[in-house]
Motif scaffolding. Structure first.
Motif, PDB file in Angstrom:
ATOM      1  N   GLU A 175       0.859  -1.179   0.000  1.00  0.00           N
ATOM      2  CA  GLU A 175       0.000   0.000   0.000  1.00  0.00           C
ATOM      3  C   GLU A 175       0.899   1.233   0.000  1.00  0.00           C
ATOM      4  O   GLU A 175       1.803   1.343   0.822  1.00  0.00           O
ATOM      5  CB  GLU A 175      -0.896  -0.003   1.239  1.00  0.00           C
ATOM      6  N   HIS A 176       0.665   2.113  -0.951  1.00  0.00           N
ATOM      7  CA  HIS A 176       1.446   3.344  -1.076  1.00  0.00           C
ATOM      8  C   HIS A 176       0.552   4.540  -0.782  1.00  0.00           C
ATOM      9  O   HIS A 176      -0.561   4.613  -1.297  1.00  0.00           O
ATOM     10  CB  HIS A 176       2.003   3.496  -2.496  1.00  0.00           C
ATOM     11  N   GLU A 177       1.030   5.471   0.023  1.00  0.00           N
ATOM     12  CA  GLU A 177       0.269   6.690   0.280  1.00  0.00           C
ATOM     13  C   GLU A 177       0.345   7.598  -0.942  1.00  0.00           C
ATOM     14  O   GLU A 177       1.402   7.803  -1.519  1.00  0.00           O
ATOM     15  CB  GLU A 177       0.811   7.421   1.507  1.00  0.00           C
ATOM     16  N   LEU A 178      -0.808   8.158  -1.331  1.00  0.00           N
ATOM     17  CA  LEU A 178      -0.867   9.112  -2.433  1.00  0.00           C
ATOM     18  C   LEU A 178      -0.788  10.539  -1.923  1.00  0.00           C
ATOM     19  O   LEU A 178      -0.085  11.381  -2.471  1.00  0.00           O
ATOM     20  CB  LEU A 178      -2.164   8.917  -3.224  1.00  0.00           C
ATOM     21  N   ALA A 179      -1.538  10.838  -0.876  1.00  0.00           N
ATOM     22  CA  ALA A 179      -1.569  12.185  -0.287  1.00  0.00           C
ATOM     23  C   ALA A 179      -2.203  12.068   1.093  1.00  0.00           C
ATOM     24  O   ALA A 179      -2.824  11.052   1.414  1.00  0.00           O
ATOM     25  CB  ALA A 179      -2.380  13.132  -1.167  1.00  0.00           C
ATOM     26  N   HIS A 180      -2.049  13.111   1.906  1.00  0.00           N
ATOM     27  CA  HIS A 180      -2.696  13.108   3.212  1.00  0.00           C
ATOM     28  C   HIS A 180      -3.038  14.529   3.631  1.00  0.00           C
ATOM     29  O   HIS A 180      -2.494  15.492   3.112  1.00  0.00           O
ATOM     30  CB  HIS A 180      -1.827  12.433   4.282  1.00  0.00           C
ATOM     31  N   ARG A 181      -3.963  14.599   4.583  1.00  0.00           N
ATOM     32  CA  ARG A 181      -4.404  15.871   5.153  1.00  0.00           C
ATOM     33  C   ARG A 181      -4.516  15.667   6.665  1.00  0.00           C
ATOM     34  O   ARG A 181      -5.113  14.691   7.117  1.00  0.00           O
ATOM     35  CB  ARG A 181      -5.757  16.261   4.549  1.00  0.00           C
ATOM     36  N   VAL A 182      -3.915  16.561   7.439  1.00  0.00           N
ATOM     37  CA  VAL A 182      -3.895  16.437   8.898  1.00  0.00           C
ATOM     38  C   VAL A 182      -4.621  17.617   9.521  1.00  0.00           C
ATOM     39  O   VAL A 182      -4.415  18.765   9.124  1.00  0.00           O
ATOM     40  CB  VAL A 182      -2.437  16.408   9.427  1.00  0.00           C
ATOM     41  N   GLU A 183      -5.460  17.333  10.509  1.00  0.00           N
ATOM     42  CA  GLU A 183      -6.072  18.364  11.344  1.00  0.00           C
ATOM     43  C   GLU A 183      -5.722  18.009  12.781  1.00  0.00           C
ATOM     44  O   GLU A 183      -5.864  16.857  13.193  1.00  0.00           O
ATOM     45  CB  GLU A 183      -7.591  18.403  11.165  1.00  0.00           C
ATOM     46  N   ARG A 184      -5.246  19.015  13.524  1.00  0.00           N
ATOM     47  CA  ARG A 184      -4.818  18.758  14.899  1.00  0.00           C
ATOM     48  C   ARG A 184      -5.373  19.825  15.833  1.00  0.00           C
ATOM     49  O   ARG A 184      -5.420  21.003  15.488  1.00  0.00           O
ATOM     50  CB  ARG A 184      -3.290  18.766  14.967  1.00  0.00           C
ATOM     51  N   PHE A 185      -5.780  19.380  17.012  1.00  0.00           N
ATOM     52  CA  PHE A 185      -6.183  20.273  18.086  1.00  0.00           C
ATOM     53  C   PHE A 185      -5.573  19.714  19.357  1.00  0.00           C
ATOM     54  O   PHE A 185      -5.961  18.625  19.812  1.00  0.00           O
ATOM     55  CB  PHE A 185      -7.703  20.361  18.206  1.00  0.00           C
ATOM     56  N   GLY A 186      -4.608  20.423  19.922  1.00  0.00           N
ATOM     57  CA  GLY A 186      -3.957  19.949  21.142  1.00  0.00           C
ATOM     58  C   GLY A 186      -3.325  18.594  20.950  1.00  0.00           C
ATOM     59  O   GLY A 186      -2.510  18.404  20.056  1.00  0.00           O
ATOM     60  N   ARG A 187      -3.728  17.644  21.765  1.00  0.00           N
ATOM     61  CA  ARG A 187      -3.147  16.301  21.727  1.00  0.00           C
ATOM     62  C   ARG A 187      -3.952  15.329  20.872  1.00  0.00           C
ATOM     63  O   ARG A 187      -3.716  14.120  20.908  1.00  0.00           O
ATOM     64  CB  ARG A 187      -3.029  15.760  23.154  1.00  0.00           C
ATOM     65  N   VAL A 188      -4.903  15.840  20.092  1.00  0.00           N
ATOM     66  CA  VAL A 188      -5.738  14.993  19.239  1.00  0.00           C
ATOM     67  C   VAL A 188      -5.503  15.370  17.783  1.00  0.00           C
ATOM     68  O   VAL A 188      -5.437  16.548  17.444  1.00  0.00           O
ATOM     69  CB  VAL A 188      -7.233  15.177  19.600  1.00  0.00           C
ATOM     70  N   ALA A 189      -5.364  14.364  16.927  1.00  0.00           N
ATOM     71  CA  ALA A 189      -5.162  14.629  15.500  1.00  0.00           C
ATOM     72  C   ALA A 189      -6.008  13.668  14.678  1.00  0.00           C
ATOM     73  O   ALA A 189      -6.299  12.544  15.100  1.00  0.00           O
ATOM     74  CB  ALA A 189      -3.694  14.483  15.120  1.00  0.00           C
ATOM     75  N   HIS A 190      -6.413  14.132  13.498  1.00  0.00           N
ATOM     76  CA  HIS A 190      -7.142  13.307  12.538  1.00  0.00           C
ATOM     77  C   HIS A 190      -6.403  13.385  11.212  1.00  0.00           C
ATOM     78  O   HIS A 190      -6.051  14.464  10.757  1.00  0.00           O
ATOM     79  CB  HIS A 190      -8.584  13.791  12.362  1.00  0.00           C
ATOM     80  N   VAL A 191      -6.145  12.225  10.603  1.00  0.00           N
ATOM     81  CA  VAL A 191      -5.441  12.176   9.327  1.00  0.00           C
ATOM     82  C   VAL A 191      -6.313  11.453   8.302  1.00  0.00           C
ATOM     83  O   VAL A 191      -6.775  10.336   8.555  1.00  0.00           O
ATOM     84  CB  VAL A 191      -4.091  11.423   9.460  1.00  0.00           C
ATOM     85  N   PHE A 192      -6.564  12.104   7.171  1.00  0.00           N
ATOM     86  CA  PHE A 192      -7.115  11.444   5.998  1.00  0.00           C
ATOM     87  C   PHE A 192      -5.928  11.116   5.112  1.00  0.00           C
ATOM     88  O   PHE A 192      -5.143  12.006   4.758  1.00  0.00           O
ATOM     89  CB  PHE A 192      -8.058  12.364   5.219  1.00  0.00           C
ATOM     90  N   SER A 193      -5.750   9.863   4.743  1.00  0.00           N
ATOM     91  CA  SER A 193      -4.614   9.421   3.939  1.00  0.00           C
ATOM     92  C   SER A 193      -5.127   8.563   2.782  1.00  0.00           C
ATOM     93  O   SER A 193      -5.697   7.495   3.008  1.00  0.00           O
ATOM     94  CB  SER A 193      -3.653   8.612   4.814  1.00  0.00           C
ATOM     95  N   SER A 194      -4.931   9.029   1.548  1.00  0.00           N
ATOM     96  CA  SER A 194      -5.354   8.225   0.403  1.00  0.00           C
ATOM     97  C   SER A 194      -4.253   7.228   0.064  1.00  0.00           C
ATOM     98  O   SER A 194      -3.072   7.463   0.330  1.00  0.00           O
ATOM     99  CB  SER A 194      -5.674   9.111  -0.797  1.00  0.00           C
ATOM    100  N   TYR A 195      -4.648   6.094  -0.510  1.00  0.00           N
ATOM    101  CA  TYR A 195      -3.692   5.028  -0.793  1.00  0.00           C
ATOM    102  C   TYR A 195      -3.991   4.365  -2.125  1.00  0.00           C
ATOM    103  O   TYR A 195      -5.103   4.453  -2.651  1.00  0.00           O
ATOM    104  CB  TYR A 195      -3.704   3.972   0.317  1.00  0.00           C
ATOM    105  N   ALA A 196      -2.970   3.686  -2.651  1.00  0.00           N
ATOM    106  CA  ALA A 196      -3.100   2.810  -3.808  1.00  0.00           C
ATOM    107  C   ALA A 196      -2.539   1.456  -3.383  1.00  0.00           C
ATOM    108  O   ALA A 196      -1.457   1.390  -2.798  1.00  0.00           O
ATOM    109  CB  ALA A 196      -2.333   3.360  -5.004  1.00  0.00           C
TER     110      ALA A 196
END
Length: 76
Positions: A2-23
């Motif tokens: 699985e290879h990552e194509l792109a990602h987007r990170v949102e962070r607030f304090g000690r919590v983070a959410h990552v959307f990561s597309s893959y092939a």
């Protein structure tokens, strides 16, 4: 594989959410792509440092649900 194509990170304090597309490919790194999709990862930062995965979910791309344009660009 699985290879990552792109990602987007949102962070607030000690919590983070990552959307990561893959092939995904089978057999070896240079094989044809058999699937693409998006991973949704929720992370929590440990007080002593480092990150822990709190939740992971994913969904595959379909003809009626293509990858969002913002997650299609390769990071290469």
């Amino acid at each position: 594989w699985e290879h990552e194509l792109a990602h987007r990170v949102e962070r607030f304090g000690r919590v983070a959410h990552v959307f990561s597309s893959y092939a995904s490919v089978l057999d070896h790194e240079d094989a044809p792509v058999v699937a693409r999709g998006v991973n949704s990862v929720q992370l929590v930062e440990e007080p002593e440092g480092g990150w822990r995965i709190a939740h992971l979910a994913w969904d595959r791309e379909t003809p009626t649900q293509p990858l969002p344009a913002s997650l299609e660009a390769s990071l290469e």
